[in-house]
Design a protein around this motif. Sequence first.
Motif, PDB file in Angstrom:
ATOM      1  N   SER A  83     -17.111  -5.989 145.102  1.00 34.15           N
ATOM      2  CA  SER A  83     -17.817  -5.602 143.881  1.00 34.15           C
ATOM      3  C   SER A  83     -18.325  -4.181 144.053  1.00 34.15           C
ATOM      4  CB  SER A  83     -18.986  -6.553 143.598  1.00 34.15           C
ATOM      5  OG  SER A  83     -19.967  -6.449 144.618  1.00 34.15           O
ATOM      6  N   ARG A 126     -21.002  -1.153 141.922  1.00 30.34           N
ATOM      7  CA  ARG A 126     -21.908  -0.844 140.819  1.00 30.34           C
ATOM      8  C   ARG A 126     -22.612   0.482 141.102  1.00 30.34           C
ATOM      9  NH1 ARG A 126     -27.138  -2.204 142.567  1.00 30.34           N
ATOM     10  NH2 ARG A 126     -27.164  -3.539 144.440  1.00 30.34           N
ATOM     11  N   ASP A 131     -14.195   6.437 138.769  1.00 26.66           N
ATOM     12  CA  ASP A 131     -14.032   5.220 137.973  1.00 26.66           C
ATOM     13  C   ASP A 131     -14.268   4.036 138.902  1.00 26.66           C
ATOM     14  OD1 ASP A 131     -13.425   3.234 136.254  1.00 26.66           O
ATOM     15  OD2 ASP A 131     -11.442   3.989 135.685  1.00 26.66           O
ATOM     16  N   GLU A 157     -14.695   0.854 138.324  1.00 24.34           N
ATOM     17  CA  GLU A 157     -13.994  -0.397 138.023  1.00 24.34           C
ATOM     18  C   GLU A 157     -12.651  -0.476 138.751  1.00 24.34           C
ATOM     19  OE1 GLU A 157     -13.648  -0.830 133.848  1.00 24.34           O
ATOM     20  OE2 GLU A 157     -15.815  -1.064 133.503  1.00 24.34           O
ATOM     21  N   GLN A 184     -12.832  -1.992 142.458  1.00 21.82           N
ATOM     22  CA  GLN A 184     -13.061  -3.407 142.718  1.00 21.82           C
ATOM     23  C   GLN A 184     -11.750  -4.126 143.051  1.00 21.82           C
ATOM     24  OE1 GLN A 184     -15.746  -5.204 139.994  1.00 21.82           O
ATOM     25  NE2 GLN A 184     -15.175  -7.314 140.511  1.00 21.82           N
TER      26      GLN A 184
END
Length: 306
Positions: A157, A159, A191, A193, A196
């Motif tokens: 993950s 963030r 980026d 995302e 992940q």
Amino acid sequence: MNNADNLFPPSLAAALMKLDPEDGEQIVEYLKTHALLTREKALLQASVRDQKKLLVENGKLKKDIEQLRGQLQEKQRRRTVRALHSPPTLGPAPTTPVSQPVPRNPPPPSTCDQRERQSRRRRGERKAPPTPDSLPLGVEPPVDVSQLDLRVGRILSVRRHPLAEALSVQEVDVGEDAPRKVVSKLGGKADLEELQGSLAVLLCNVKACKMRGVISQARLLCCSTTGDIAEPLVPPTGSTPGDRVTFLNHPGGPDRQLQSKQRVWERLQPDLQVDARGVANYKGCRFEVKGKGLCRAPSLTNCIIR
């Protein structure tokens, strides 16, 4: 018969009594007393001679002890000077402990230590030999890129850091029982995302530190240009979390934890680069996962690794 009779025979006393019946007895007593005093004086003089002899012998022994003490102190000083000026030796340090008491009942290893050893055995790693504790002043211990515990990790993950826009927080699986939390500086334009689920290369034996309130337990290796562009290094296809990144010309095992006072990462990092083909290397020796291939930059070339 007393001591006076031994010193003054009765026959001599009888002869004096015949010569002088009136004062003979007093003369005999006077002579006996004089003989006893003479003997005691002789004994006292002998005792004084013995005492003087003992004092002389004690003085000599004291002088010998002082000489031996001075010789021992000189030998100890020479050994200390030799140890300070001798060059550091590579390889395993002596196994015989010096001035370190061995506990009778050593504490059992912690659960974390046991898991770490089991994880090392699975990866076929060796514990790095200890470095010498005593080095000449101003001389840093030698460092080797094999001291870095570089592993393949999968980003589970990612963030943004709640207190810093330029930082991000990742949960990364590096082949251990639990994932590690990693704080990285990827730049505001990254980026997140896309990261992940991807594989990356992580430095796992750095000391955990707090970055803007979040504890980071590893370092995500990125290639970077002089601008604000940063890309995580990519392991070869087929790599799995926990795979070790090695260097052909540097076969040693990683340190358990990098010592901050030795500045291992700071001294090695300037020679970690990406070449013109996009391959990560240390002084020309490439980052490699054995049997699977080389580590590369996604798109950058001729740049540094941080």
